[in-house]
Design a protein around this motif. Structure first.
Motif, PDB file in Angstrom:
ATOM      1  N   TYR A  41      31.518  32.729  43.637  1.00  0.00           N
ATOM      2  CA  TYR A  41      32.211  31.755  44.181  1.00  0.00           C
ATOM      3  C   TYR A  41      33.841  32.617  43.555  1.00  0.00           C
ATOM      4  N   MET A  42      34.161  33.018  41.994  1.00  0.00           N
ATOM      5  CA  MET A  42      34.884  33.916  41.728  1.00  0.00           C
ATOM      6  C   MET A  42      35.401  34.867  42.153  1.00  0.00           C
ATOM      7  N   GLN A  43      34.156  35.759  42.506  1.00  0.00           N
ATOM      8  CA  GLN A  43      34.006  37.003  42.496  1.00  0.00           C
ATOM      9  C   GLN A  43      35.380  37.421  44.436  1.00  0.00           C
ATOM     10  N   GLN A  44      33.757  35.812  45.050  1.00  0.00           N
ATOM     11  CA  GLN A  44      34.926  36.513  46.709  1.00  0.00           C
ATOM     12  C   GLN A  44      36.149  35.989  46.429  1.00  0.00           C
ATOM     13  N   GLN A  45      36.823  34.690  45.698  1.00  0.00           N
ATOM     14  CA  GLN A  45      38.170  35.010  45.028  1.00  0.00           C
ATOM     15  C   GLN A  45      38.886  35.608  45.120  1.00  0.00           C
ATOM     16  N   LEU A  46      38.371  37.233  44.113  1.00  0.00           N
ATOM     17  CA  LEU A  46      38.597  38.049  43.657  1.00  0.00           C
ATOM     18  C   LEU A  46      39.221  39.026  44.532  1.00  0.00           C
ATOM     19  N   GLN A  47      37.909  38.819  45.623  1.00  0.00           N
ATOM     20  CA  GLN A  47      37.900  39.861  46.592  1.00  0.00           C
ATOM     21  C   GLN A  47      39.529  39.553  47.733  1.00  0.00           C
ATOM     22  N   TYR A  50      37.056  34.731  35.456  1.00  0.00           N
ATOM     23  CA  TYR A  50      35.832  35.230  36.090  1.00  0.00           C
ATOM     24  C   TYR A  50      35.192  35.601  35.259  1.00  0.00           C
ATOM     25  N   LEU A  51      36.020  36.482  34.395  1.00  0.00           N
ATOM     26  CA  LEU A  51      35.066  37.168  33.362  1.00  0.00           C
ATOM     27  C   LEU A  51      34.009  36.318  32.195  1.00  0.00           C
ATOM     28  N   THR A  52      35.110  34.713  32.293  1.00  0.00           N
ATOM     29  CA  THR A  52      34.201  34.030  31.558  1.00  0.00           C
ATOM     30  C   THR A  52      33.224  32.894  32.488  1.00  0.00           C
ATOM     31  N   HIS A  53      33.539  33.079  33.156  1.00  0.00           N
ATOM     32  CA  HIS A  53      31.978  32.849  34.149  1.00  0.00           C
ATOM     33  C   HIS A  53      30.970  33.790  33.922  1.00  0.00           C
ATOM     34  N   THR A  54      31.567  34.620  34.531  1.00  0.00           N
ATOM     35  CA  THR A  54      30.369  36.082  34.331  1.00  0.00           C
ATOM     36  C   THR A  54      29.718  36.998  33.116  1.00  0.00           C
ATOM     37  N   ILE A  55      30.523  36.675  32.230  1.00  0.00           N
ATOM     38  CA  ILE A  55      29.403  37.305  30.275  1.00  0.00           C
ATOM     39  C   ILE A  55      30.260  36.429  29.825  1.00  0.00           C
ATOM     40  N   GLY A  56      30.824  35.646  29.860  1.00  0.00           N
ATOM     41  CA  GLY A  56      31.386  34.735  28.290  1.00  0.00           C
ATOM     42  C   GLY A  56      29.945  33.841  27.575  1.00  0.00           C
ATOM     43  N   HIS A  57      29.466  34.025  27.932  1.00  0.00           N
ATOM     44  CA  HIS A  57      27.900  32.968  27.555  1.00  0.00           C
ATOM     45  C   HIS A  57      27.310  33.844  26.967  1.00  0.00           C
ATOM     46  N   GLU A  58      27.310  35.198  28.012  1.00  0.00           N
ATOM     47  CA  GLU A  58      25.868  35.817  27.263  1.00  0.00           C
ATOM     48  C   GLU A  58      25.957  36.131  25.734  1.00  0.00           C
ATOM     49  N   GLN A  59      25.106  36.152  25.505  1.00  0.00           N
ATOM     50  CA  GLN A  59      24.467  36.089  24.031  1.00  0.00           C
ATOM     51  C   GLN A  59      24.453  37.471  23.856  1.00  0.00           C
TER      52      GLN A  59
END
Length: 224
Positions: A92-98, A112-121
């Motif tokens: 959803y966030m990527q479509q918004q950015l596009q 978008y970045l928080t949703h994409t990589i913010g949770h990565e360990q």
């Protein structure tokens, strides 16, 4: 006492409908996702226990299947549901950015970045490739690191930007520690990449560092 016995204004679902999702705490939002508690423990109490167990919402969202399924009240079905929710959110966030001019919407990029990589360990180094109107062409994670480092190679960054026919790029990476403050190494690699990309006439518009509570922009700090 069951949640159904609580005052209506305190029940997470009813509260969300009345006040919107931003009015709910992490535990209340998680309780809605869980739907039910376990024996002797309502969904909100279970959600609080899970957040305490994992240490933060980010760590819970980024837990491996093994870690997730070992926790009280969770299991494979919940893990699958969570992964689906995360992926839907990313798409959803990527479509918004596009649809938007990315560089004029830093708040949208941060979300978008928080949703994409913010949770990565692990540390993930990601590129957003933009056209000459600064609209998103593609989003690509290029490098994955250990708990506190990600090797970044300027040659590969240049190659991938050219492959996408990008006119400009935005750099981004997360700090698994949760602290978004850029390090000296972050600033050094940004300078190296800026110089490398300038040789092929591709501009770096920003570098975002994603932490638990904030996303730091190099451009907003005047570093680019």
């Amino acid at each position: 006492m069951a949640i159904s016995d609580w005052p209506v204004s305190e029940r997470p679902r009813e509260k969300l409908l009345q006040l919107g999702p931003k009015a709910l705490s992490d535990a209340e939002l998680l309780a809605i996702f869980l739907r039910t508690g376990v024996s002797g423990c309502d969904a909100v109490t279970l959600a609080r226990q899970l957040l305490s167990h994992f240490g933060s919402l980010r760590r819970l969202m980024g837990a491996s299947q093994h870690e997730f399924c070992l926790a009280k009240g969770l299991g494979e079905a919940k893990f699958v549901q969570l992964q689906a929710v995360l992926e839907l959110s990313k798409r959803y966030m990527q479509q918004q950015l596009q649809r938007e001019t990315v560089f004029t919407e830093p708040a949208l990029v941060k979300k978008y970045l928080t949703h994409t990589i913010g949770h990565e360990q692990r540390e993930v180094f990601l590129l957003l490739y933009l056209d000459n109107q600064h609209r998103l062409i593609a989003s690509e994670p290029l490098f994955m690191g250990t708990i506190d480092a990600s090797p970044v190679y300027p040659r590969i960054v240049v190659q991938r930007a050219l492959a996408h026919n990008a006119a400009a790029v935005i750099l981004a990476h997360n700090h698994p520690s949760g602290v978004a403050e850029p390090s000296r190494a972050d600033r050094a690699i940004t300078e190296r990449l800026t110089q490398a990309m300038a040789l092929v006439d591709i501009k770096i518009l920003d570098h975002f560092v994603v932490g638990d509570a904030e996303v730091v922009s190099f451009a907003e700090r005047g570093w680019l």
